[in-house]
Design a protein around this motif. Structure first.
Motif, PDB file in Angstrom:
ATOM      1  N   ALA A 191       0.813  -1.219   0.000  1.00 49.43           N
ATOM      2  CA  ALA A 191       0.000   0.000   0.000  1.00 49.43           C
ATOM      3  C   ALA A 191       0.845   1.268   0.000  1.00 49.43           C
ATOM      4  O   ALA A 191       0.327   2.362  -0.228  1.00 49.43           O
ATOM      5  CB  ALA A 191      -0.930   0.009   1.215  1.00 49.43           C
ATOM      6  N   LYS A 192       2.142   1.126   0.243  1.00 53.17           N
ATOM      7  CA  LYS A 192       3.023   2.283   0.320  1.00 53.17           C
ATOM      8  C   LYS A 192       3.945   2.415  -0.879  1.00 53.17           C
ATOM      9  O   LYS A 192       4.885   3.213  -0.865  1.00 53.17           O
ATOM     10  CB  LYS A 192       3.844   2.214   1.615  1.00 53.17           C
ATOM     11  N   LEU A 193       3.689   1.617  -1.920  1.00 50.78           N
ATOM     12  CA  LEU A 193       4.533   1.646  -3.109  1.00 50.78           C
ATOM     13  C   LEU A 193       3.686   1.874  -4.358  1.00 50.78           C
ATOM     14  O   LEU A 193       2.504   1.506  -4.399  1.00 50.78           O
ATOM     15  CB  LEU A 193       5.284   0.318  -3.254  1.00 50.78           C
ATOM     16  N   PRO A 194       4.272   2.463  -5.403  1.00 53.48           N
ATOM     17  CA  PRO A 194       3.533   2.620  -6.668  1.00 53.48           C
ATOM     18  C   PRO A 194       3.275   1.283  -7.327  1.00 53.48           C
ATOM     19  O   PRO A 194       4.055   0.335  -7.173  1.00 53.48           O
ATOM     20  CB  PRO A 194       4.473   3.490  -7.512  1.00 53.48           C
ATOM     21  N   MET A 195       2.155   1.194  -8.064  1.00 47.44           N
ATOM     22  CA  MET A 195       1.792  -0.019  -8.795  1.00 47.44           C
ATOM     23  C   MET A 195       1.525   0.371 -10.243  1.00 47.44           C
ATOM     24  O   MET A 195       0.960   1.427 -10.524  1.00 47.44           O
ATOM     25  CB  MET A 195       0.540  -0.663  -8.177  1.00 47.44           C
ATOM     26  N   TRP A 196       1.900  -0.503 -11.173  1.00 51.88           N
ATOM     27  CA  TRP A 196       1.776  -0.184 -12.591  1.00 51.88           C
ATOM     28  C   TRP A 196       0.592  -0.861 -13.271  1.00 51.88           C
ATOM     29  O   TRP A 196       0.130  -0.400 -14.303  1.00 51.88           O
ATOM     30  CB  TRP A 196       3.066  -0.572 -13.321  1.00 51.88           C
ATOM     31  N   THR A 197       0.104  -1.976 -12.736  1.00 51.02           N
ATOM     32  CA  THR A 197      -0.951  -2.727 -13.411  1.00 51.02           C
ATOM     33  C   THR A 197      -2.120  -2.981 -12.469  1.00 51.02           C
ATOM     34  O   THR A 197      -1.982  -2.905 -11.249  1.00 51.02           O
ATOM     35  CB  THR A 197      -0.413  -4.075 -13.929  1.00 51.02           C
ATOM     36  N   TRP A 323       0.772 -27.253  -8.920  1.00 53.35           N
ATOM     37  CA  TRP A 323       1.400 -26.579  -7.777  1.00 53.35           C
ATOM     38  C   TRP A 323       1.194 -25.084  -7.983  1.00 53.35           C
ATOM     39  O   TRP A 323       2.030 -24.393  -8.556  1.00 53.35           O
ATOM     40  CB  TRP A 323       2.873 -26.935  -7.688  1.00 53.35           C
ATOM     41  N   PRO A 324       0.051 -24.552  -7.560  1.00 56.35           N
ATOM     42  CA  PRO A 324      -0.313 -23.178  -7.938  1.00 56.35           C
ATOM     43  C   PRO A 324       0.519 -22.120  -7.235  1.00 56.35           C
ATOM     44  O   PRO A 324       1.010 -22.322  -6.118  1.00 56.35           O
ATOM     45  CB  PRO A 324      -1.784 -23.086  -7.519  1.00 56.35           C
ATOM     46  N   LEU A 325       0.653 -20.997  -7.903  1.00 58.78           N
ATOM     47  CA  LEU A 325       1.224 -19.798  -7.302  1.00 58.78           C
ATOM     48  C   LEU A 325       0.091 -19.046  -6.623  1.00 58.78           C
ATOM     49  O   LEU A 325      -0.904 -18.700  -7.264  1.00 58.78           O
ATOM     50  CB  LEU A 325       1.871 -18.920  -8.365  1.00 58.78           C
ATOM     51  N   GLU A 326       0.211 -18.823  -5.333  1.00 56.83           N
ATOM     52  CA  GLU A 326      -0.778 -18.013  -4.629  1.00 56.83           C
ATOM     53  C   GLU A 326      -0.324 -16.565  -4.630  1.00 56.83           C
ATOM     54  O   GLU A 326       0.835 -16.271  -4.327  1.00 56.83           O
ATOM     55  CB  GLU A 326      -0.964 -18.494  -3.194  1.00 56.83           C
ATOM     56  N   VAL A 327      -1.231 -15.661  -4.963  1.00 56.32           N
ATOM     57  CA  VAL A 327      -0.921 -14.235  -4.951  1.00 56.32           C
ATOM     58  C   VAL A 327      -2.043 -13.489  -4.238  1.00 56.32           C
ATOM     59  O   VAL A 327      -3.167 -13.985  -4.109  1.00 56.32           O
ATOM     60  CB  VAL A 327      -0.756 -13.654  -6.384  1.00 56.32           C
ATOM     61  N   ILE A 328      -1.722 -12.291  -3.759  1.00 58.99           N
ATOM     62  CA  ILE A 328      -2.742 -11.327  -3.336  1.00 58.99           C
ATOM     63  C   ILE A 328      -2.667 -10.202  -4.344  1.00 58.99           C
ATOM     64  O   ILE A 328      -1.695  -9.431  -4.370  1.00 58.99           O
ATOM     65  CB  ILE A 328      -2.489 -10.818  -1.905  1.00 58.99           C
ATOM     66  N   ASN A 329      -3.666 -10.140  -5.247  1.00 65.19           N
ATOM     67  CA  ASN A 329      -3.564  -9.196  -6.356  1.00 65.19           C
ATOM     68  C   ASN A 329      -3.784  -7.760  -5.892  1.00 65.19           C
ATOM     69  O   ASN A 329      -4.087  -7.494  -4.728  1.00 65.19           O
ATOM     70  CB  ASN A 329      -4.522  -9.589  -7.493  1.00 65.19           C
ATOM     71  N   HIS A 330      -3.612  -6.824  -6.800  1.00 67.22           N
ATOM     72  CA  HIS A 330      -3.677  -5.413  -6.437  1.00 67.22           C
ATOM     73  C   HIS A 330      -5.071  -4.953  -6.045  1.00 67.22           C
ATOM     74  O   HIS A 330      -5.234  -3.846  -5.525  1.00 67.22           O
ATOM     75  CB  HIS A 330      -3.144  -4.558  -7.596  1.00 67.22           C
ATOM     76  N   ARG A 331      -6.070  -5.795  -6.260  1.00 64.68           N
ATOM     77  CA  ARG A 331      -7.416  -5.496  -5.759  1.00 64.68           C
ATOM     78  C   ARG A 331      -7.596  -5.995  -4.324  1.00 64.68           C
ATOM     79  O   ARG A 331      -8.662  -5.822  -3.736  1.00 64.68           O
ATOM     80  CB  ARG A 331      -8.463  -6.172  -6.648  1.00 64.68           C
ATOM     81  N   GLY A 332      -6.587  -6.662  -3.808  1.00 66.61           N
ATOM     82  CA  GLY A 332      -6.671  -7.201  -2.458  1.00 66.61           C
ATOM     83  C   GLY A 332      -7.314  -8.565  -2.383  1.00 66.61           C
ATOM     84  O   GLY A 332      -7.720  -9.007  -1.303  1.00 66.61           O
ATOM     85  N   GLU A 333      -7.365  -9.269  -3.513  1.00 62.97           N
ATOM     86  CA  GLU A 333      -7.995 -10.589  -3.580  1.00 62.97           C
ATOM     87  C   GLU A 333      -6.929 -11.680  -3.620  1.00 62.97           C
ATOM     88  O   GLU A 333      -5.944 -11.567  -4.341  1.00 62.97           O
ATOM     89  CB  GLU A 333      -8.858 -10.687  -4.840  1.00 62.97           C
ATOM     90  N   ARG A 334      -7.151 -12.736  -2.864  1.00 62.36           N
ATOM     91  CA  ARG A 334      -6.230 -13.875  -2.870  1.00 62.36           C
ATOM     92  C   ARG A 334      -6.600 -14.806  -4.016  1.00 62.36           C
ATOM     93  O   ARG A 334      -7.767 -15.192  -4.166  1.00 62.36           O
ATOM     94  CB  ARG A 334      -6.312 -14.617  -1.533  1.00 62.36           C
ATOM     95  N   GLU A 335      -5.621 -15.163  -4.854  1.00 64.15           N
ATOM     96  CA  GLU A 335      -5.866 -15.992  -6.027  1.00 64.15           C
ATOM     97  C   GLU A 335      -4.848 -17.121  -6.103  1.00 64.15           C
ATOM     98  O   GLU A 335      -3.730 -17.003  -5.597  1.00 64.15           O
ATOM     99  CB  GLU A 335      -5.729 -15.176  -7.317  1.00 64.15           C
TER     100      GLU A 335
END
Length: 484
Positions: A191-197, A323-335
């Motif tokens: 939340a404290k860094l710029p995001m591009w996508t 073997w999935p990659l888990e991410v928390i995307n820029h919308r705040g959703e866990r995928e």
């Protein structure tokens, strides 16, 4: 198992203590169920003790006062090898992180706890999130009698961890702090860094030219694969239970740089809109080979250098399931993102929490990781491990000077590689004298969490036999030893 230095460990503990200033010594402040589940899985089951967890609500004055009266301290209780002690704020869990709060993060709900200042003894078999042993009995103190006597009686009914001289109280406690720092960074840094996508990632097929270049390199150098050696207090990978190997791209620096700049950089530029000339190549490691049972904790990459990145999945063998990659995307959703061989995931590695927190059910999974940094990016970490930019990059993170010391500033992860033909020992030059970090075989690596300005030296034997010395600098990520 590599010997672990209590002197070096104490330095790491000091730097992490600033993360949660209200933490009682020996007590972990947990911020979510996932934090707890990751931390207990950091210890092999045979060495895992029960957990005594205090559930409270420090935003409620009456609850906070009652908790103070409880005198929840670790004095008179077993040390970390026999008991993990934690505190969990049931109200703060909803607002601590920047991303969406979900049921799988709610530890009180999982354990049926709804009363302020509940004490719960959780058996070491409990792992919760991963579909393993998530309904085992736990014991809740009924509020009568002395809570420490209740705790000791409850411990006696549960699995007793084995003794292992490599897993000391110091090592376990330091690993707790490392894992806690990881979850603090996941919760606060993006939340404290710029995001591009919009989402922070994109999956696409690997271009044939990129695959062919990686395959040619792999075929040429796979006979040089080495076991990857990690710092004993690192928790990012469960290397202590399942080793990884590396067919290192450092065997040909020129080809490594060519693949990064010729094939990876254009993909990242097209995706983010950052001109290729404004993307500086910083790191390309792999080809890392994961094996059955490996887990990779969800984490953020090094914010100083790993900003716009790519995961290149080169090959998979004997896979029972994805073997999935888990991410928390820029919308705040866990995928969960599945990958097939010859696929690429582009990702903003400083702002997209990512990992593979499930055990690999397959024989081998081989990937490489390439990292770029936008020109002008100068973020570092402040007292609490949070990012700031001295030049106020894109209007983000100009630090307010408070005069408070910054023990987190200057934290570095250094990779020491022995390029000599013989084995060597790595020492940290501590204030009280040299401290052995580990013996490093020819061609192998040792990862060490350290600080700018710390001094290390190589030796072919004792500390008196100094050969090459290194001082950790701002941009020093890889430190090689290449002569005796």
């Amino acid at each position: 198992m590599m010997a672990f230095s209590a002197t070096a460990a104490s330095v790491v503990v000091v730097c992490f203590m600033g993360l949660f200033k209200t933490m009682e010594a020996g007590t972990v402040n947990f911020v979510s169920a996932i934090h707890f589940q990751d931390l207990i899985r950091d210890t092999p089951y045979r060495l895992r003790p029960p957990t005594l967890m205090a559930f409270t609500n420090m935003s409620d004055q009456a609850c906070a006062e009652d908790f103070a009266e409880l005198k929840f301290r670790n004095s008179g209780l077993p040390d970390r090898r026999k008991l993990l002690i934690g505190r969990y704020d049931m109200e703060a869990q909803y607002s601590y992180q920047w991303f969406n709060f979900t049921e799988e993060m709610d530890l009180p709900m999982q354990l049926g706890v709804n009363k302020c200042n509940s004490l719960v003894m959780i058996p070491p078999e409990f792992t919760g999130r991963y579909g393993e042993n998530d309904t085992l009995d736990h014991v809740i103190w009924d509020g009568s009698g002395d809570w420490k006597s209740w705790a000791m009686d409850s411990i006696a009914t549960m699995h007793q961890p084995e003794e292992d001289p490599d897993w000391t109280t110091q090592r376990l406690s330091t690993r707790d702090q490392v894992e806690t720092r990881t979850h603090m960074r996941i919760s606060k840094v993006p939340a404290k860094l710029p995001m591009w996508t919009e989402l922070g990632y994109k999956k696409l097929p690997m271009p044939d030219e990129m695959y062919n270049a990686l395959k040619a390199f792999y075929d040429k150098h796979q006979h040089q694969r080495k076991v990857e050696v990690w710092d004993p207090v690192s928790t990012q990978l469960n290397f202590h239970e399942s080793k990884m190997t590396m067919v290192s791209l450092d065997h040909d620096h020129q080809e490594k740089t060519r693949i990064a700049n010729t094939y990876v950089r254009p993909l990242l530029s097209n995706w983010t809109g950052i001109p290729e000339t404004d993307l500086d190549f910083r790191s390309f490691y792999g080809l890392r080979e994961y094996y059955r049972g490996n887990e990779l904790r969800v984490h953020l990459d090094v914010i100083k250098t790993h900003v716009i990145s790519a995961i290149l999945n080169f090959d998979q063998e004997g896979m029972d399931e994805d073997w999935p990659l888990e991410v928390i995307n820029h919308r705040g959703e866990r995928e969960l993102i599945t990958m097939q061989p010859r696929e690429v995931i582009l990702y903003e590695s400083a702002t997209l929490p990512h990992g593979r927190p499930f055990a690999l059910k397959g024989d081998r999974f081989t990937s490489a990781f390439c990292h770029f940094q936008p020109k002008g990016w100068d973020f570092v970490e402040d007292t609490d491990g949070l990012p700031y930019s001295p030049t106020d990059y894109k209007g983000f993170g100009k630090r307010q000077v408070t005069g408070v010391p910054t023990p987190m500033q200057g934290l570095r992860r250094a990779r020491f590689r022995n390029l000599a033909d013989t084995d060597a020992k790595l020492f940290w030059q501590g204030t009280s004298g040299p401290v052995l970090q580990g013996a490093v075989k020819s061609g192998e690596d040792l990862l060490v969490d350290t600080f700018e300005g710390h001094k290390f030296f190589w030796s072919d034997g004792s500390a008196a036999g100094r050969k090459q010395e290194h001082t950790i600098a701002t941009d020093s990520i890889y430190v090689h030893y290449d002569e005796m």
